[in-house]
Design an enzyme around this catalytic site. Structure first.
Site, PDB file in Angstrom:
ATOM      1  CG  PHE A 146      86.550  29.033  61.730  1.00  0.00           C
ATOM      2  CD1 PHE A 146      87.665  29.116  62.552  1.00  0.00           C
ATOM      3  CD2 PHE A 146      86.110  30.204  61.106  1.00  0.00           C
ATOM      4  CE1 PHE A 146      88.342  30.318  62.732  1.00  0.00           C
ATOM      5  CE2 PHE A 146      86.785  31.410  61.285  1.00  0.00           C
ATOM      6  CZ  PHE A 146      87.906  31.457  62.104  1.00  0.00           C
ATOM      7  CG  ASP A 233      78.903  31.274  60.595  1.00  0.00           C
ATOM      8  OD1 ASP A 233      78.944  32.052  59.621  1.00  0.00           O
ATOM      9  OD2 ASP A 233      79.842  31.173  61.412  1.00  0.00           O
ATOM     10  CE  LYS A 274      85.672  34.891  56.171  1.00  0.00           C
ATOM     11  NZ  LYS A 274      85.392  33.725  56.979  1.00  0.00           N
TER      12      LYS A 274
HETATM   13  C1  LIG Z   1      85.444  33.807  58.486  1.00  0.00           C
HETATM   14  C2  LIG Z   1      84.334  33.204  59.245  1.00  0.00           C
HETATM   15  C3  LIG Z   1      83.859  33.766  60.457  1.00  0.00           C
HETATM   16  C4  LIG Z   1      84.555  34.926  61.131  1.00  0.00           C
HETATM   17  O1  LIG Z   1      84.588  36.072  60.359  1.00  0.00           O
HETATM   18  P1  LIG Z   1      85.639  37.241  60.719  1.00  0.00           P
HETATM   19  O2  LIG Z   1      85.229  38.371  59.841  1.00  0.00           O
HETATM   20  O3  LIG Z   1      87.001  36.713  60.407  1.00  0.00           O
HETATM   21  O4  LIG Z   1      85.482  37.538  62.170  1.00  0.00           O
HETATM   22  C5  LIG Z   1      82.761  33.194  61.051  1.00  0.00           C
HETATM   23  N1  LIG Z   1      82.159  32.113  60.517  1.00  0.00           N
HETATM   24  C6  LIG Z   1      82.586  31.536  59.379  1.00  0.00           C
HETATM   25  C7  LIG Z   1      81.858  30.365  58.838  1.00  0.00           C
HETATM   26  C8  LIG Z   1      83.691  32.049  58.712  1.00  0.00           C
HETATM   27  O5  LIG Z   1      84.137  31.468  57.600  1.00  0.00           O
END
Ligand SMILES: *Cc1c(COP(=O)(O)O)cnc(C)c1O
Length: 426
Positions: A146, A233, A274
């Site tokens: 994700f 990520d 986040k």
């Molecule tokens: C939440 C998330 C994203 C996307 O972030 P948004 O601010 O919702 O666009 C990307 N990678 C990971 C691992 C995430 O948990």
């Protein structure tokens, strides 16, 4: 006879249903206030928040230091765009680079934008530094990843719901199994056009899948061997969530005592979002060293709001809180306690199969098939008992409270969770 007044909650839900796009399926609870580890619904009922806005609110709801930074900077200068310099951006960039041990950063707003940014940097590096023929670059990604919701990012998702009827998709991605080093090496060996490997240190949305201990370090070594960028990520795992500053973090310059002895897996490109703002504002960033980041030149990439003064002030305050309140250490300690308490219970449980995770990013797998609504019903019962959590995929419930929780609060939450699960025992 008077018609029964609709509850305030029901009114709010009805409004969303009527006027909002139906792109989410929220738990039926309407929140009106938050403070620390707690949120309150509009009827005044208090809950423990065990989602933390998908780990954006690591520092706790409405942290006074972060809120103050937001207010003060908003009153002073909120947005200049990058057409002009502002007096906060450079300070912020220096702070973040030193904090995470990188030479440069590129500021964006949301996680998905930061992932897009990382992909663009990686491709440009492939053509201009590695020497891959134009338009041939491939980026390796993992199954069940994700990384966000843009058209390019869903191009390499394998979630049918996220993809259906959104094509045509972006080319240039190779999907391999997560936590499989042989698959990674085979792909690198057979393909000279690989530019990067994009990976989540723990797959959060997929259901908190923790890879084997040596996975990240060996994957990084393979990337080095084949001259491929290792792109982490850490939008969800980063910023103290997993018990250290970063889930890829070893002996970097981070303040975390738990780092010692853990090998350093330093990404070539680090993606943050986040909790970079503590949930107060959309702030994301991509970090890399000069040899990678210098491929980006004026006009190549940007965002009107990226790096704005409010984001800069908020993010610096949010990162200071992580340090000042020892959130990584607290997440590590409470996480171990959480898993050991739940493991004790699970030994004799027929409804909970297992608990897994790192730090305060954990999941409980419910003993029922993926299509059943047991996990959803458990979350409704948890809500009634004063704790908010949400299933990730099917029968998996993620438990990720704000990291400012105390041991006493955590034990109270463990009681609520076990008491609730017991009512579902077969
Ligand atoms: C939440 C998330 C994203 C996307 O972030 P948004 O601010 O919702 O666009 C990307 N990678 C990971 C691992 C995430 O948990």
């Amino acid at each position: 006879m008077a018609v029964l007044e609709q509850s305030t909650s029901q009114k709010a839900i009805d409004l969303e249903n009527k006027y909002g796009a139906h792109n989410y399926h929220p738990l039926p609870v309407v929140l009106g206030r938050g403070e620390g580890v707690h949120v309150w619904d509009v009827e005044g009922k208090k809950y423990y928040d065990f989602l933390s806005a998908y780990s954006a609110v690591n520092q706790g709801h409405c942290h006074p230091k972060i809120v103050n930074a937001l207010i003060e900077q908003s009153k002073t200068l909120a947005l200049t765009s990058r057409a002009f310099h502002n007096d906060m951006l450079g300070k912020y960039e220096k702070y973040v680079c030193e904090y995470f041990g990188f030479e440069k950063m590129l500021p964006m707003n949301t996680g998905a934008e930061a992932v897009e940014t990382a992909l663009k940097i990686c491709r440009k590096w492939a053509y201009e530094v590695k020497g891959i023929e134009n338009k041939q670059a491939q980026i390796i990604v993992c199954e069940n990843n994700f990384h966000g919701r843009t058209t390019t990012i869903i191009s390499f998702s394998n979630d049918p719901v996220a993809r259906k009827h959104f094509g045509p998709f972006t080319d240039g991605f190779i999907k391999i199994e997560y936590n499989n080093l042989d698959a990674l090496e085979a792909t690198l060996k057979n393909n000279l056009n690989v530019a990067g490997f994009l990976v989540e240190p723990i797959q959060g949305e997929a259901g908190v899948y923790v890879p084997s201990d040596d996975y990240l370090i060996k994957a990084k070594a393979l990337c080095e061997k084949y001259n491929v960028l290792f792109i982490a990520d850490e939008v969800q795992t980063g910023i103290a969530r997993t018990g250290r500053l970063l889930a890829t973090c070893g002996n970097c310059s981070c303040p975390d005592k738990n780092c010692s002895g853990i090998p350093d897996v330093k990404p070539d490109i680090l993606i943050l979002g986040k909790a970079l703002s503590g949930g107060a504002y959309p702030v994301s960033a991509v970090l890399a060293n000069d040899s990678v980041m210098n491929v980006i030149k004026p006009g190549n990439h940007g965002s009107t709001f990226g790096g704005n003064p409010v984001a800069a002030a908020v993010a610096m305050a949010a990162l200071e809180v992580v340090r000042e309140e020892n959130l990584a250490e607290n997440a590590e300690e409470l996480g171990q306690l959480f898993r050991s308490e739940l493991n004790n219970y699970i030994e004799t449980s027929s409804i909970a199969k297992l608990v897994r995770g790192k730090g305060l990013l954990n999941a409980v797998v419910i003993n029922d098939d993926e299509e059943s609504d047991t996990a959803w019903n458990i979350c409704l019962a948890l809500r009634d008992n004063g704790l908010l959590a949400k299933p990730t995929h099917g029968n998996i419930i993620r438990f990720a409270p704000p990291l400012v929780m105390t041991k006493e609060q955590l034990m109270e939450c463990v009681d609520i969770i076990i008491k609730t699960l017991k009512t579902f025992e077969k």
